[in-house]
Design a protein around this motif. Structure first.
Motif, PDB file in Angstrom:
ATOM      1  N   ASP A 149      46.503  33.914  42.890  1.00  0.00           N
ATOM      2  CA  ASP A 149      45.305  33.222  42.401  1.00  0.00           C
ATOM      3  C   ASP A 149      45.416  31.748  42.814  1.00  0.00           C
ATOM      4  N   TYR A 187      34.398  40.009  46.977  1.00  0.00           N
ATOM      5  CA  TYR A 187      35.426  41.043  46.814  1.00  0.00           C
ATOM      6  C   TYR A 187      35.398  41.896  48.092  1.00  0.00           C
ATOM      7  N   LYS A 210      32.538  31.105  31.422  1.00  0.00           N
ATOM      8  CA  LYS A 210      33.473  31.041  32.554  1.00  0.00           C
ATOM      9  C   LYS A 210      32.723  31.413  33.843  1.00  0.00           C
ATOM     10  N   HIS A 211      32.956  30.635  34.886  1.00  0.00           N
ATOM     11  CA  HIS A 211      32.321  30.841  36.199  1.00  0.00           C
ATOM     12  C   HIS A 211      30.789  30.691  36.155  1.00  0.00           C
ATOM     13  N   TRP A 251      42.400  35.711  45.691  1.00  0.00           N
ATOM     14  CA  TRP A 251      42.732  36.326  44.396  1.00  0.00           C
ATOM     15  C   TRP A 251      42.983  37.817  44.526  1.00  0.00           C
ATOM     16  N   GLU A 280      37.228  33.742  48.606  1.00  0.00           N
ATOM     17  CA  GLU A 280      36.061  33.136  47.956  1.00  0.00           C
ATOM     18  C   GLU A 280      35.900  31.683  48.387  1.00  0.00           C
ATOM     19  N   PHE A 311      33.198  26.519  37.829  1.00  0.00           N
ATOM     20  CA  PHE A 311      34.253  27.471  38.182  1.00  0.00           C
ATOM     21  C   PHE A 311      35.264  27.410  37.047  1.00  0.00           C
ATOM     22  N   HIS A 363      32.051  34.587  45.209  1.00  0.00           N
ATOM     23  CA  HIS A 363      33.268  35.303  44.794  1.00  0.00           C
ATOM     24  C   HIS A 363      33.367  36.652  45.516  1.00  0.00           C
ATOM     25  N   ARG A 400      31.880  43.532  38.422  1.00  0.00           N
ATOM     26  CA  ARG A 400      33.230  43.419  38.992  1.00  0.00           C
ATOM     27  C   ARG A 400      33.186  43.897  40.431  1.00  0.00           C
ATOM     28  N   LYS A 437      46.711  28.614  40.497  1.00  0.00           N
ATOM     29  CA  LYS A 437      46.136  28.773  39.152  1.00  0.00           C
ATOM     30  C   LYS A 437      47.139  29.437  38.208  1.00  0.00           C
ATOM     31  N   ARG A 472      25.842  34.214  37.627  1.00  0.00           N
ATOM     32  CA  ARG A 472      26.234  35.600  37.895  1.00  0.00           C
ATOM     33  C   ARG A 472      25.776  36.579  36.807  1.00  0.00           C
ATOM     34  N   VAL A 519      39.368  30.297  47.730  1.00  0.00           N
ATOM     35  CA  VAL A 519      40.178  30.913  46.673  1.00  0.00           C
ATOM     36  C   VAL A 519      40.612  32.297  47.153  1.00  0.00           C
TER      37      VAL A 519
HETATM   38  O1  TA6 Z   1      38.326  33.213  41.528  1.00  0.00           O
HETATM   39  C1  TA6 Z   1      39.526  33.663  40.992  1.00  0.00           C
HETATM   40  C2  TA6 Z   1      39.356  33.807  39.503  1.00  0.00           C
HETATM   41  O2  TA6 Z   1      38.948  32.619  38.943  1.00  0.00           O
HETATM   42  C3  TA6 Z   1      40.655  34.331  38.880  1.00  0.00           C
HETATM   43  O3  TA6 Z   1      41.334  33.360  38.153  1.00  0.00           O
HETATM   44  C4  TA6 Z   1      40.237  35.546  38.081  1.00  0.00           C
HETATM   45  O4  TA6 Z   1      40.186  35.329  36.748  1.00  0.00           O
HETATM   46  C5  TA6 Z   1      38.930  35.910  38.737  1.00  0.00           C
HETATM   47  O5  TA6 Z   1      38.328  34.763  39.216  1.00  0.00           O
HETATM   48  C6  TA6 Z   1      37.952  36.781  37.995  1.00  0.00           C
HETATM   49  O6  TA6 Z   1      37.346  36.149  36.932  1.00  0.00           O
HETATM   50  P1  TA6 Z   1      36.359  36.971  36.010  1.00  0.00           P
HETATM   51  O7  TA6 Z   1      35.786  35.973  35.051  1.00  0.00           O
HETATM   52  O8  TA6 Z   1      35.316  37.573  36.885  1.00  0.00           O
HETATM   53  O9  TA6 Z   1      37.190  38.005  35.339  1.00  0.00           O
END
Ligand code: TA6
Length: 313
Positions: A198, A155, A82-83, A247, A272, A73, A153, A63, A177, A87, A245
């Motif tokens: 988001d 941060y 997811k994603h 967020w 992002e 994505f 992504h 995180r 989103k 990663r 993006v």
């Molecule tokens: O990039 C934005 C996003 O897709 C948000 O919708 C949010 O869920 C974030 O990424 C983090 O996703 P994660 O799977 O790392 O909790």
């Protein structure tokens, strides 16, 4: 000449630190996820946010820092996490160039990756420490046509998210989103965060330098520009232009996240760059095709003394 240091932290995670040749600036990256977790600029200021609750058990993405989102994505393909899997995959160090201040990490297809995404591929992720910048180039080598999405992504660490603004997305369309990807247009002069945000923005293409066109956003804190983020691809002719993006999870979502402190949303904003509004096709070629997605993060934070001397003038 730049130098590197490789070590293992208390959680058993291997990392590499890449040091700038002349200043105290450095970048720290874990082989797990190829995830950059720290970037200290030439004044020693940390630019990236890493949650104090980040989980280091090998199962979950980190995180914070710069997780690499690939080959999808979100979760359009339910067989892939997811994603994507980049990663949470273990990358290897491919090379180090002392002269260029650059390391290259590598991730290739494996039995596990092909079970989720049945393609042969090689990702080379180069991380370069510049005079007051961090550049990341993600090169995808693919012998056959592939459909994918890609995103870095980032941060960013901020003092107070309510005091920041993102510029460069004025008048841009975005997909929200939070409202089932409905399309809107931003009429604000800059994006400010006063609740959960988001959005996938479609920024205009601008000339970045003599070689590249791409997108540019700036992060302002207390009205001053502190970070400039640019992103581009090697295939603008294919209309593969970066989106951006933005967020911030805000209060309720943060509370529901096991790997984020309840109050930490106040100190981060994600900007992002990626190509994520839908999966895109990279045509196979006889010789290996190469798609490169790049970003550069420039720090404009000033040292306290610099700020003071400006005020005194
Ligand atoms: O990039 C934005 C996003 O897709 C948000 O919708 C949010 O869920 C974030 O990424 C983090 O996703 P994660 O799977 O790392 O909790």
């Amino acid at each position: 000449m730049s130098k590197i240091e490789a070590a293992t932290d208390d959680n058993g995670y291997e990392f590499i630190k890449l040091y700038h040749p002349k200043t105290i600036s450095y970048v720290k990256v874990y082989l797990f996820g190829g995830n950059v977790v720290e970037y200290h600029d030439l004044n020693g200021k940390e630019i990236l946010f890493l949650s104090s609750e980040a989980i280091f058990d090998g199962s979950t993405p980190l995180r914070g820092g710069i997780p690499i989102v690939f080959p999808q994505f979100d979760k359009p393909n339910p067989s892939i996490p997811k994603h994507g899997f980049a990663r949470t995959s273990m990358w290897v160090l491919d090379s180090f160039s002392r002269d260029e201040g650059k390391i290259v990490l590598k991730l290739e297809d494996s039995v596990e990756s092909r079970e989720m995404w049945d393609f042969t591929f090689k990702l080379l992720y180069s991380i370069t420490i510049g005079d007051n910048s961090l550049s990341c180039h993600l090169a995808l080598h693919h012998p056959i046509s592939v459909m994918c999405q890609v995103l870095l992504h980032n941060y960013f660490l901020v003092g107070n998210v309510e005091e920041v603004g993102v510029k460069g997305l004025e008048e841009c369309e975005y997909l929200d989103k939070l409202i089932e990807f409905e399309k809107f247009k931003d009429d604000n002069q800059k994006i400010i965060v006063r609740g959960e945000v988001d959005r996938i923005y479609f920024p205009p293409l601008v000339r970045l330098n003599k070689d590249n066109e791409g997108v540019r956003v700036c992060l302002e804190e207390d009205g001053e520009m502190v970070v400039e983020l640019t992103a581009w691809t090697n295939q603008p002719h294919n209309h593969l232009n970066p989106q951006m993006v933005i967020w911030n999870p805000w209060i309720d979502k943060s509370r529901g996240m096991a790997d984020m402190g309840d109050e930490e949303y106040k100190h981060m904003i994600c900007m992002e760059p990626g190509i994520v509004s839908e999966p895109f096709l990279l045509e196979g070629v006889e010789e290996e095709g190469e798609f490169v997605f790049s970003q550069k993060i420039c720090s404009f934070y000033q040292q306290e003394e610099e700020k003071k001397s400006k005020e005194d003038i």
